[in-house]
Design an enzyme around this catalytic site. Structure first.
Site, PDB file in Angstrom:
ATOM      1  N   PHE A 126       0.852  -1.189   0.000  1.00 40.95           N
ATOM      2  CA  PHE A 126       0.000   0.000   0.000  1.00 40.95           C
ATOM      3  C   PHE A 126       0.889   1.241   0.000  1.00 40.95           C
ATOM      4  O   PHE A 126       1.887   1.293   0.704  1.00 40.95           O
ATOM      5  CB  PHE A 126      -0.926  -0.004   1.216  1.00 40.95           C
ATOM      6  CG  PHE A 126      -1.950   1.089   1.155  1.00 40.95           C
ATOM      7  CD1 PHE A 126      -3.022   1.005   0.274  1.00 40.95           C
ATOM      8  CD2 PHE A 126      -1.827   2.228   1.935  1.00 40.95           C
ATOM      9  CE1 PHE A 126      -3.974   2.028   0.188  1.00 40.95           C
ATOM     10  CE2 PHE A 126      -2.768   3.254   1.851  1.00 40.95           C
ATOM     11  CZ  PHE A 126      -3.842   3.146   0.977  1.00 40.95           C
ATOM     12  N   ASP A 197       2.020  -5.230   8.018  1.00 38.72           N
ATOM     13  CA  ASP A 197       0.845  -4.357   8.027  1.00 38.72           C
ATOM     14  C   ASP A 197      -0.384  -5.250   7.909  1.00 38.72           C
ATOM     15  O   ASP A 197      -0.540  -5.972   6.913  1.00 38.72           O
ATOM     16  CB  ASP A 197       0.933  -3.371   6.855  1.00 38.72           C
ATOM     17  CG  ASP A 197      -0.215  -2.369   6.843  1.00 38.72           C
ATOM     18  OD1 ASP A 197      -1.282  -2.663   7.426  1.00 38.72           O
ATOM     19  OD2 ASP A 197      -0.052  -1.294   6.228  1.00 38.72           O
ATOM     20  N   TYR A 222     -10.601   0.783  10.877  1.00 34.59           N
ATOM     21  CA  TYR A 222     -11.857   1.134  10.201  1.00 34.59           C
ATOM     22  C   TYR A 222     -12.248   0.198   9.070  1.00 34.59           C
ATOM     23  O   TYR A 222     -13.213   0.463   8.370  1.00 34.59           O
ATOM     24  CB  TYR A 222     -11.829   2.582   9.706  1.00 34.59           C
ATOM     25  CG  TYR A 222     -10.673   2.998   8.840  1.00 34.59           C
ATOM     26  CD1 TYR A 222     -10.643   2.702   7.489  1.00 34.59           C
ATOM     27  CD2 TYR A 222      -9.622   3.725   9.369  1.00 34.59           C
ATOM     28  CE1 TYR A 222      -9.583   3.099   6.699  1.00 34.59           C
ATOM     29  CE2 TYR A 222      -8.555   4.128   8.591  1.00 34.59           C
ATOM     30  CZ  TYR A 222      -8.543   3.815   7.250  1.00 34.59           C
ATOM     31  OH  TYR A 222      -7.491   4.216   6.465  1.00 34.59           O
ATOM     32  N   ARG A 371     -12.955  -4.007  -7.022  1.00 36.20           N
ATOM     33  CA  ARG A 371     -12.573  -4.683  -5.787  1.00 36.20           C
ATOM     34  C   ARG A 371     -13.828  -4.943  -4.952  1.00 36.20           C
ATOM     35  O   ARG A 371     -14.605  -4.012  -4.710  1.00 36.20           O
ATOM     36  CB  ARG A 371     -11.588  -3.775  -5.048  1.00 36.20           C
ATOM     37  CG  ARG A 371     -10.832  -4.416  -3.937  1.00 36.20           C
ATOM     38  CD  ARG A 371      -9.806  -3.457  -3.365  1.00 36.20           C
ATOM     39  NE  ARG A 371     -10.424  -2.423  -2.548  1.00 36.20           N
ATOM     40  CZ  ARG A 371      -9.821  -1.828  -1.510  1.00 36.20           C
ATOM     41  NH1 ARG A 371      -8.580  -2.136  -1.190  1.00 36.20           N
ATOM     42  NH2 ARG A 371     -10.430  -0.905  -0.820  1.00 36.20           N
TER      43      ARG A 371
END
Lengths: 412, 412
Positions: A126, A197, A222, A371
């Site tokens: 990412f 991560d 989140y 996605r």
């Protein structure tokens, strides 16, 4: 063998997690397949926040830091998250954002390997993970280097210069799942430290940080933890490193004695030294609600359902959407798949906008990926069937080929 | 001349800010003099949060980032705060905590003065400001130095090694107010950059960052801005530095094109590059409610009332508490006083606990300070009179001399 909607309904009837859906407030007319970007709202969150605001902040004011345990929230919620990711009590704290936590841990790792100068990551990581490493290397005067490799090409990069390997367990685009145990072992064999991560992992599949002897980890509140938009992130440091681990962001709440207001910094013991400033209590309390729900579920059951959902999705697309321009971009082997499926399509952006207009909410990731996040606590098998039927219609009728679907928004 | 309760009531009747008190939810039986630690709850906050949770998060889910402008919140609320502190639009962003923002700006300042190696601060600065500088100096390998001086001894420290002077405008213990214009001018004359911490300033007194040509500033959302416990902090960078300013925490939301998901970091234009990770939307939305109320008030009027409150407090204590062991620890000159008054007392800790038990909520700061925050939007002149009467009773009867008041809590 043909898949029918009745098959999906049968899977829902047999689903041991089915009752969890009622714990979430989901809007009518929406099939929500974007919980890997923003998790859904737990029904309990509104009441928790209302009470926190009225009784704790409004009524008890400053006294709530002790009376209602606000000061304990970062470690209390951290200990709860620890149970979801195979960490021990005292190894996880909730603090700041994923990006800021990456900075703390990358800098701490470089200090633990002062004779080495390379951070290795993969080009598919990412972007924030890469950007943070770039910013750190630049801050330290380019004595260090960020070395980027292809995701499957780690072995060749592990030389004696490598201080840290930083990877995301589940690729945010394809959903490809790294082998945490194997990679961590190889990184350690090369004398380097390992940072994972867990943004697309925590709450979505079982993780065994302790069993894999992982050194550092960060993760997101989140997504699969349903903590609310921009929920605080978490970070993990293995207990064996607590003595020597020194994060560079030294704020007052990471001090050994914050309320002594000393002039000199002395690090708190354990993971608490990774806390920096005063945490955003409203957002942190909302995160706890989401984490508490995840703790009620069995993580092995979540993984089983997640794989069954993605299997159904892939089977339905193969059956319903053949010849309509979709290419599976996720691993076909289940052991290599996280909790999402992605497809490339030359008009991926417009197709996703057309789907969203029809109430099927996934998201688009450049350059051409559709996605679909599969969140076992609230996505039903019938939702998958219905979503794929709509996807077929959008593609077969070229419904996506309208100006309003092709106009790119600043945020997608 | 003797002060009477009737005098305080007369001041309340003539107070042009009196109506603002009704905008806050304050508990019965409490005189709240700790708004400089945690501001009171605006009545509008509960509704804003309930709507945000139910409609935006729950109903529109991921679409809210654009549909409800979540993505704009850091700069939108930043622009509102800018109006309270004399900054221009585009110079302020809301992000992270004060501590993390200090790190960004201190590191950026050192890069702008590569031929200099010293950060100057004063020994009375809030500890986190000192700790963050210490952590940064350590991270950079001790090529730099944190030089601490007495608060009034800045001039002697300003040699050609100084890259940055970092001070808090209002001392958190005494409430002493620095002369921002004069100090900034002297720092610039010495070739250094100036960073002001506005934690005890923003929302409490007028600030003119642009007029004083301040380079950098940070500040707190949960004190006089009434943003809620642990509300996100803000940071300011003068527009003239936007081109060359490089914060070291380079996260995806500070990228020039966050949703392009590029592999390499390119800083966003202006203050946006100081944003790092995804902001905590619930806490940020609550902050906006508090900021909006402050914007309705006239900052000059707030300052006038603040000084009138502290004058009354000091006069009442002089009249009612003479000989009871209190020593004024705040400046007696009004131009040097922020929006609080502090007194030292040998048994300060126990005295404050006894006051709190009686409903007068201030706080204690080591080693011996009773600290009373005066927040003009909701503190009445009659509150001051009533608080001092209770203070006199607590002292005159030695009510504080009980075991339960002397036992120190971990958090005070």
């Amino acid at each position: 063998m043909t898949v029918m909607r009745a098959d999906a309904l049968a899977l829902d009837r047999a689903d041991p997690l089915a009752a969890f859906r009622d714990r979430f407030a989901l809007p009518d007319g929406v099939i929500y397949l974007d919980g890997n970007s923003l998790g859904a709202l737990p029904k309990a969150t509104a009441g928790r926040l209302a009470g926190l605001v009225a009784t704790e902040w409004g009524g008890d004011l400053i006294r709530s830091w002790t009376k209602h345990g606000w000061i304990d929230l970062p470690l209390r919620v951290g200990d709860k998250i620890a149970r979801l990711i195979g960490a021990r009590p005292g190894e996880v704290a909730v603090a700041d954002s994923t990006s800021v936590n990456l900075f703390k841990l990358m800098a701490a790792a470089l200090r633990l390997r002062p004779d080495r100068r390379v951070i290795v990551s993969d080009v598919g990581n990412f972007p924030t993970d890469l950007y943070v490493a770039q910013g750190l290397v630049e801050l330290l005067g380019f004595r260090h280097e960020l070395r980027l490799v292809a995701p499957n090409d780690l072995a060749g990069a592990l030389d004696r210069d490598v201080a840290l390997v930083s990877l995301t367990e589940v690729d945010y685009r394809s959903g490809r799942l790294h082998d945490m145990a194997d990679i961590t072992r190889r990184v350690h064999a090369a004398g380097a430290l390992m940072l994972w991560d867990l943004a697309h992992t925590a709450g979505a599949l079982p993780v065994d940080l302790a069993g894999c002897e992982v050194d550092f980890a960060v993760g997101c509140g989140y997504k699969y933890l349903n903590g609310g938009p921009g929920a605080p992130a978490f970070l993990y440091v293995a207990e064996r490193l607590h003595g020597e681990f020194r994060p560079p962001l030294t704020g007052w709440l990471g001090h050994a004695s914050p309320f002594a207001f000393e002039t000199g910094y002395r690090p708190a013991g354990g993971i608490a030294r990774a806390i920096v400033g005063t945490p955003p209590i409203l957002s942190l309390a909302a995160l706890e609600v989401g984490v508490d729900i995840a703790l009620e579920a069995d993580m092995a059951e979540i993984r089983r359902k997640s794989l069954a959902l993605s299997r159904l999705f892939i089977d339905c697309v193969a059956q319903e959407c053949a010849g309509l321009g979709l290419t599976l971009a996720s691993p076909s082997r289940e052991a290599e798949r996280g909790s999402q499926v992605s497809y490339s399509h030359p008009e991926g952006y417009a197709v996703m906008q057309a789907l969203i207009a029809r109430g099927v909410i996934g998201d688009f990731r450049a350059p051409d990926l559709l996605r679909f996040g599969l969140t076992p606590l609230y996505v039903r098998f019938a939702d998958i069937w219905d979503a794929v039927v709509i996807l077929r219609e959008v593609l077969a009728t070229r419904e996506w080929d309208r100006p309003e679907f092709k106009k790119r928004a600043a945020v997608t």
